[in-house]
Design a protein around this motif. Structure first.
Motif, PDB file in Angstrom:
ATOM      1  N   HIS A  49       0.847  -1.066  -0.671  1.00 39.88           N
ATOM      2  CA  HIS A  49      -0.255   0.295   0.557  1.00 39.88           C
ATOM      3  C   HIS A  49       1.116   1.261  -0.159  1.00 39.88           C
ATOM      4  CE1 HIS A  49      -3.882  -2.437   0.741  1.00 39.88           C
ATOM      5  NE2 HIS A  49      -2.755  -3.031   1.742  1.00 39.88           N
ATOM      6  N   LEU A  50       2.108   1.318  -0.273  1.00 48.27           N
ATOM      7  CA  LEU A  50       2.837   2.031  -0.101  1.00 48.27           C
ATOM      8  C   LEU A  50       3.176   2.808  -1.190  1.00 48.27           C
ATOM      9  CD1 LEU A  50       5.863   0.945   2.239  1.00 48.27           C
ATOM     10  CD2 LEU A  50       3.526   2.697   2.981  1.00 48.27           C
ATOM     11  N   ALA A  51       3.334   4.181  -1.480  1.00 54.44           N
ATOM     12  CA  ALA A  51       3.980   4.700  -2.922  1.00 54.44           C
ATOM     13  C   ALA A  51       5.359   4.478  -3.241  1.00 54.44           C
ATOM     14  CB  ALA A  51       3.592   6.306  -2.564  1.00 54.44           C
ATOM     15  N   PRO A  52       5.922   3.987  -4.569  1.00 52.87           N
ATOM     16  CA  PRO A  52       7.334   3.800  -4.834  1.00 52.87           C
ATOM     17  C   PRO A  52       8.105   4.667  -4.132  1.00 52.87           C
ATOM     18  CG  PRO A  52       6.163   3.905  -6.774  1.00 52.87           C
ATOM     19  CD  PRO A  52       5.083   4.263  -5.375  1.00 52.87           C
ATOM     20  N   PHE A 131     -12.046  12.053  10.343  1.00 50.92           N
ATOM     21  CA  PHE A 131     -10.866  10.542  11.180  1.00 50.92           C
ATOM     22  C   PHE A 131     -12.212   9.553  11.606  1.00 50.92           C
ATOM     23  CE2 PHE A 131      -8.885   8.712  14.681  1.00 50.92           C
ATOM     24  CZ  PHE A 131      -7.999   8.459  14.313  1.00 50.92           C
ATOM     25  N   ALA A 132     -13.061  10.089  12.515  1.00 49.90           N
ATOM     26  CA  ALA A 132     -13.800   9.088  13.275  1.00 49.90           C
ATOM     27  C   ALA A 132     -14.339   8.007  12.394  1.00 49.90           C
ATOM     28  CB  ALA A 132     -14.911   9.925  14.526  1.00 49.90           C
ATOM     29  N   VAL A 133     -15.140   8.839  11.377  1.00 49.92           N
ATOM     30  CA  VAL A 133     -16.608   7.747  10.721  1.00 49.92           C
ATOM     31  C   VAL A 133     -15.117   6.969   9.792  1.00 49.92           C
ATOM     32  CG1 VAL A 133     -17.664   7.884   8.555  1.00 49.92           C
ATOM     33  CG2 VAL A 133     -17.848   9.778  10.386  1.00 49.92           C
ATOM     34  N   GLN A 134     -14.300   7.008   8.933  1.00 50.05           N
ATOM     35  CA  GLN A 134     -13.553   6.393   8.459  1.00 50.05           C
ATOM     36  C   GLN A 134     -13.049   5.383   9.079  1.00 50.05           C
ATOM     37  OE1 GLN A 134     -10.073   7.851   5.269  1.00 50.05           O
ATOM     38  NE2 GLN A 134     -10.384   9.346   7.084  1.00 50.05           N
ATOM     39  N   VAL A 135     -12.214   5.688  10.523  1.00 53.21           N
ATOM     40  CA  VAL A 135     -12.201   4.081  11.871  1.00 53.21           C
ATOM     41  C   VAL A 135     -13.943   3.404  12.088  1.00 53.21           C
ATOM     42  CG1 VAL A 135     -11.676   3.612  13.840  1.00 53.21           C
ATOM     43  CG2 VAL A 135     -10.656   5.614  12.470  1.00 53.21           C
ATOM     44  N   LEU A 136     -14.792   3.709  12.056  1.00 51.24           N
ATOM     45  CA  LEU A 136     -15.894   3.371  12.933  1.00 51.24           C
ATOM     46  C   LEU A 136     -16.991   2.788  11.429  1.00 51.24           C
ATOM     47  CD1 LEU A 136     -17.552   6.343  15.536  1.00 51.24           C
ATOM     48  CD2 LEU A 136     -16.764   4.281  15.655  1.00 51.24           C
ATOM     49  N   THR A 137     -16.530   3.174  10.550  1.00 51.87           N
ATOM     50  CA  THR A 137     -17.365   2.800   9.515  1.00 51.87           C
ATOM     51  C   THR A 137     -16.424   1.020   8.419  1.00 51.87           C
ATOM     52  OG1 THR A 137     -17.557   4.812   8.280  1.00 51.87           O
ATOM     53  CG2 THR A 137     -17.289   2.973   6.331  1.00 51.87           C
ATOM     54  N   ARG A 157       4.535  10.830   4.567  1.00 46.93           N
ATOM     55  CA  ARG A 157       3.940  11.901   3.537  1.00 46.93           C
ATOM     56  C   ARG A 157       2.416  11.469   4.232  1.00 46.93           C
ATOM     57  NH1 ARG A 157       4.995   9.096  -2.316  1.00 46.93           N
ATOM     58  NH2 ARG A 157       7.421   9.543  -2.031  1.00 46.93           N
ATOM     59  N   ARG A 158       2.061  10.874   4.787  1.00 46.33           N
ATOM     60  CA  ARG A 158       0.725  10.824   5.191  1.00 46.33           C
ATOM     61  C   ARG A 158       0.334   9.646   6.798  1.00 46.33           C
ATOM     62  NH1 ARG A 158      -1.476   6.142   0.981  1.00 46.33           N
ATOM     63  NH2 ARG A 158       0.725   5.595   0.050  1.00 46.33           N
ATOM     64  N   TYR A 172      -8.691   1.551   5.220  1.00 47.86           N
ATOM     65  CA  TYR A 172     -10.412   2.268   5.679  1.00 47.86           C
ATOM     66  C   TYR A 172      -9.783   3.595   4.615  1.00 47.86           C
ATOM     67  CZ  TYR A 172     -10.577  -1.058   9.534  1.00 47.86           C
ATOM     68  OH  TYR A 172     -10.536  -2.336  10.501  1.00 47.86           O
ATOM     69  N   GLY A 173      -8.662   4.212   5.162  1.00 44.17           N
ATOM     70  CA  GLY A 173      -8.627   5.823   4.134  1.00 44.17           C
ATOM     71  C   GLY A 173      -7.618   5.972   4.494  1.00 44.17           C
ATOM     72  N   GLU A 174      -6.938   7.353   4.813  1.00 40.27           N
ATOM     73  CA  GLU A 174      -5.700   7.930   5.422  1.00 40.27           C
ATOM     74  C   GLU A 174      -6.063   9.832   5.414  1.00 40.27           C
ATOM     75  OE1 GLU A 174      -3.672   9.661   1.543  1.00 40.27           O
ATOM     76  OE2 GLU A 174      -4.245   7.858   0.726  1.00 40.27           O
ATOM     77  N   ILE A 175      -5.006   9.844   6.573  1.00 38.69           N
ATOM     78  CA  ILE A 175      -4.961  11.625   6.526  1.00 38.69           C
ATOM     79  C   ILE A 175      -3.823  12.305   6.292  1.00 38.69           C
ATOM     80  CG2 ILE A 175      -7.248  11.486   7.615  1.00 38.69           C
ATOM     81  CD1 ILE A 175      -5.581  11.902  10.384  1.00 38.69           C
ATOM     82  N   PRO A 176      -3.784  13.244   5.985  1.00 43.40           N
ATOM     83  CA  PRO A 176      -2.604  14.243   5.372  1.00 43.40           C
ATOM     84  C   PRO A 176      -1.760  13.811   7.620  1.00 43.40           C
ATOM     85  CG  PRO A 176      -4.102  15.894   4.816  1.00 43.40           C
ATOM     86  CD  PRO A 176      -4.930  14.193   5.518  1.00 43.40           C
TER      87      PRO A 176
END
Length: 232
Positions: A49-52, A131-137, A157-158, A172-176
């Protein structure tokens, strides 16, 4: 952000055009990570899941506080196929069930808030709320909307959000990284709580697995790379 301990470098994917990293799974990764998966490293699970060129600085296994309610219906995933056709009926039944559960669970949650404070400040549309929605979902296919556990992967980076199982890392997603402004551990004999403050002033309550994880999270938010976690 600077690197880890002397002589060590953060784990990362190979650069563009140079193929895979020559040693993708180091025996002793120089990053902070939990050891819940039978003592093995999380890094092989995270690598796809990592970018180069992206480097992992730490992996943290935490939970959202149980003071947060489940995701409100207006913030849940869109249904598709048959579920979309039955959406009106499902929404009606679900609203009744949610109301009953909230009446019971909300009563005791409000009692705990008197002593422990609110689990979320700033609303569901804030950075902490999203952030909470991404985790709870939870991950794809999850329709319970009350998932609490999350494996945070801090890179240069993130911050990746997901779950780590034996068959891989499920995002689940990501945040900066800059969204997470500061944290305040409130660890004690009766509490494993960590307050996470976001750049827009919103806040969410987390439960750290142990004191080491809370300290590692605090260092990361300060722009430092924590040393590898304990091996016990």
């Amino acid at each position: 952000m600077t690197g880890g301990p002397p002589g060590a470098s953060p784990y990362g994917a190979g650069p563009y055009g140079q193929g895979p990293h020559p040693h993708p799974y180091p025996a002793a990764p120089p990053v902070y990570e939990p050891r819940r998966l039978g003592g093995g490293s999380y890094l092989p699970l995270v690598a796809p899941h990592l970018a180069p060129g992206e480097q992992v600085h730490a992996v943290l296994d935490i939970r959202l506080s149980d003071l947060l309610r489940r995701v409100p219906r207006r913030h849940r995933k869109e249904r598709d196929g048959l579920f979309q056709a039955l959406g009106v009926l499902l929404d009606l039944v679900g609203a009744v069930v949610d109301a009953i559960e909230e009446a019971i669970g909300g009563f005791f949650r409000n009692l705990r808030r008197i002593f422990r404070g609110r689990g979320l400040s700033g609303g569901w549309e804030s950075q902490a709320g999203r952030f909470a929605v991404q985790v709870l979902t939870g991950g794809p296919g999850d329709r319970r909307y009350e998932n609490r556990g999350v494996v945070l992967v801090f890179t240069d980076r993130r911050i990746l959000l997901g779950s780590a199982l034996s068959d891989g890392y499920h995002p689940y997603g990501e945040i900066p990284r800059q969204q997470l402004a500061r944290v305040e551990p409130r660890m004690g004999s009766w509490s494993d709580r960590v307050e996470a403050y976001f750049a827009d002033g919103s806040r969410v309550a987390l439960d750290a697995r142990d004191r080491h994880d809370a300290q590692a999270l605090e260092l990361l938010v300060r722009g430092q790379v924590p040393p590898p976690g304990p091996r016990d």
